[in-house]
Design an enzyme around this catalytic site. Structure first.
Site: not given
Length: 720
Positions: A452, A399
């Site tokens: 990401e 993330d």
């Protein structure tokens, strides 16, 4: 320190070398048992009395004891008698190699050595505790077993490594505990264990002694071939799930399915829908459910909301037996400021940067890991390996990579600190990410990492040897942004924004991409996918069907957040389950069927997946007809027949639309988003198109086709 000073420090809860005071010292044994009526030393073997310890009046009992292994018989007011071995009669918990590797940031098995480890020492069952807190003045283990009194079990400091350790006899798996830390700043705080393998269920905040992982796996076949299943030329279609709100237990709208319930309900659904993988929003323990797991505090513990760690292992095993891969969202960028967590852990900025320009995320009110500290980066690398190795997880979606790569991420001038060269790149994070991917590739065959990353950072998925970051895949955030922006527009105006749908092909093969329609696009006022579509209800649904077809035939792996396959009308709400009742409406059930059929087709047709990361796998046929809103492209590759996709993003049907085709002969219409079974008007080509050898649009053959309004058809070469 003199004896009297040591005693005063112990009884006052101040810094103390507990092992210099307590336990056996020559013929004398000392133990701190405040409130006890009497303490007697007895032999471990047989229970023979060795000597009564005298109370000095301050809870410190001492006496002469024969030099044999002993335990303590403690009489408490009210008649209770406790027998236990003396924690201060045992040697060090950690070996020198463990401490060395930890200090180097290369101890990949931290969760099997540090934290709380049930263990038998000298024939005595108990738990060995170890925690890093180099600047603390004192660290103690506290729990119900010692009335949460930090004076009772102060730990031994291993000075060179800054690690505190203690073996506590007769406590085992299931015991809640924390560390009481007397910090360098004089504060006394009870902290959860950073390397706890199990926790209490929130809102409770204790760590829990977990049993040694001994799950019996049955997924040998899956593990042996998962590398092939997750390769760039394999079909990968990922169902993104927030485990707590996918489905609520029957009759309990506020309840949460445990791992067993998710295995029973989620796995058959994912498999039946044709998805190859399930991706879970972070399931590492997190105090605030509204963070969806993106503010975790326990990087080694599956959230107790869903059961114990063995339950999670069983869930993964059953996914694999059903042919489903498991990807976890993992957050090495930042952590929350909860006082029982990592923040200011030993009275100093230990895990986080001290300078808020480096150590505080203004967007999320969280703290940023100091990845320049070997112990911190090693802690996170060991966490990644814990999920991949211990729980057989198939991939980690990392993330907020963009926030890690740039020191000025979401910061104005003067709010960030340049790197040593004066630049904006976060060199420590870059090194950490490279190290992560190197170690995963070496130790976890077939496992993948996904970034990401929303910027144009070069080489995110390029090999480390070529100067890249070494990720397996990168989320294509630009594709998501541009294409959603296009489909949100009224078809009347799309002709002036034609490039929003075609631009992604300019860079489609610069990285190995996943095309994400993720949870981020259906929260914070962004509405739902179907809600973004313009027009009346029929046009909204037709737009969504065409857009899904475009996504599933575009180069790149696929990811869809739960509820998208139902054409969920409301924005996602983590406090409720997704609106399954929509399936009672034929138009929404038809969208679910369309997604299932697209998954099936994507997996069955090599041309639609084998070239996902290969420029030879895609060819524009019509990419410039902005006036008509038509896009035509070929998908090539693999051992199967070529496919041609015709997309009409205008509300007008196109009859006799001329297209080029790679081969003359019969082309079967194998998919039509306007088919009646998907809620469409059944405008199409009657199942086939005949192409003659007349060249057109740079192709050796051509045909005239019928394109449904706001629809897409897929043609597959069927032979001459």
């Amino acid at each position: 320190m003199k004896l009297d000073e040591n005693i005063a420090a112990l009884t006052g809860g101040r810094a103390v070398d507990a092992f210099a005071l307590l336990g056996r010292h020559g013929e004398t044994v000392r133990t701190f048992q405040p409130g006890a009526e009497s303490v007697t030393a007895v032999a471990r073997d047989g229970g023979r009395e060795l000597g009564r310890l005298e109370d000095g009046g301050d809870g410190l009992f001492a006496g002469t004891v024969e030099d044999v292994p002993y335990r303590l018989r403690i009489a408490w007011p009210g008649g209770g008698v406790q027998e236990t071995e003396d924690p201060y009669s045992f040697g060090p918990v950690l070996g020198d190699l463990d401490l060395y590797l930890f200090g180097e940031g290369r101890h990949w098995d931290l969760a099997r050595v540090f934290g709380a480890q049930p263990r038998t020492v000298d024939g005595v069952d108990g738990t060995a505790f170890a925690v890093w807190a180099p600047n603390a003045r004192r660290v103690s283990v506290v729990g119900d077993f010692n009335s949460w009194d930090g004076r009772r079990h102060p730990m031994r400091l291993r000075h060179g490594a800054g690690v505190w350790e203690l073996f506590v006899p007769r406590i085992g798996a299931g015991t809640p505990y924390k560390y009481e830390v007397l910090g360098a700043d004089g504060s006394v705080v009870q902290k959860a264990d950073p390397i706890a393998r199990q926790t209490e269920k929130p809102p409770m905040t204790c760590s829990v002694v977990a049993p040694a992982p001994d799950f019996r796996w049955t997924d040998e076949d899956w593990m042996a071939e998962r590398g092939r299943r997750q390769a760039p030329n394999a079909p990968m279609s990922i169902y993104e799930v927030h485990a707590a709100s996918w489905l609520r237990p029957d009759g309990d709208p506020d309840g949460i399915l445990d791992w067993h319930g998710l295995a029973e309900r989620l796995i058959p659904y994912v498999a039946g829908m044709g998805f190859t993988h399930v991706e879970l929003l972070p399931i590492m323990e997190h105090p605030f459910g509204g963070s969806w797991g993106y503010q975790p505090l326990s990087q080694f513990a599956p959230s107790a909301r869903f059961g114990d760690p063995a339950g999670f292992a069983r869930f993964v095993d059953e996914c694999h037996r059903a042919g489903i891969g498991v990807i976890l969202d993992w957050v090495p960028a930042h952590f929350p400021t909860d006082p029982h967590g990592l923040a200011h852990f030993d009275g100093t900025h230990l895990y986080e940067h001290a300078d808020p320009r480096e150590g505080f995320h203004q967007d999320w009110n969280t703290l940023i890991y100091n990845l320049g500290r070997r112990e911190v980066s090693g802690f996170l690398l060991a966490s990644a390996l814990w999920w991949l190795e211990t729980f057989h997880v198939d991939g980690l979606r990392v993330d907020a990579v963009a926030s890690m790569l740039y020191r000025d991420y979401s910061r104005n001038a003067g709010e960030w600190v340049p790197n040593i060269h004066g630049g904006r790149e976060n060199l420590e994070s870059v090194e950490f990410l490279k190290h992560l991917n190197s170690v995963v590739a070496e130790r976890c065959p077939g496992a993948i990492t996904l970034a990401e990353e929303s910027t144009a950072w070069p080489g995110v998925t390029a090999p480390l040897a070529a100067g890249g970051l070494g990720f397996t895949y990168k989320w294509n955030m630009g594709w998501m942004h541009d294409t959603l922006q296009y489909v949100e527009r009224d078809p009347l105006y799309r002709r002036w924004h034609h490039g929003e749908l075609t631009f992604g092909l300019v860079y489609a093969f610069s990285e190995k991409f996943v095309l994400p329609l993720s949870h981020d696009e259906v929260v914070h006022g962004k509405g739902s996918l179907i809600g973004k579509m313009p027009g009346d209800p029929w046009r909204k649904l037709a737009n969504l069907r065409a857009y899904f077809t475009f996504m599933w035939t575009h180069p790149g792996k696929k990811l869809l957040f739960m509820g998208g396959e139902l054409a969920q009308e409301s924005e996602w709400n983590h406090d409720a389950q997704i609106p399954w009742q929509l399936l009672d409406r034929p138009d929404h059930a038809a969208i679910q069927r369309l997604v299932r059929d697209l998954n099936t087709l994507y997996a069955a047709e090599p041309a639609l997946h084998a070239g996902d990361a290969d420029p030879a796998g895609f060819q524009w046929i019509v990419g410039d007809d902005a006036e008509a809103g038509v896009f035509v492209y070929a998908r090539l590759g693999g051992a199967g027949a070529p496919c041609v996709v015709c997309l009409n993003m205008s509300p007008e049907p196109r009859y006799g639309y001329p297209i080029g085709l790679p081969r003359p002969g019969r082309w079967d219409e194998i998919f039509n988003s306007d088919a009646g079974i998907y809620g469409g008007g059944n405008i199409g080509n009657g199942g086939r198109v005949e192409a003659d050898a007349t060249p057109a649009r740079g192709q050796p053959a051509s045909a005239q086709v019928v394109l449904p309004p706001l629809g897409a058809v897929i043609l597959r070469f069927g032979g001459h």
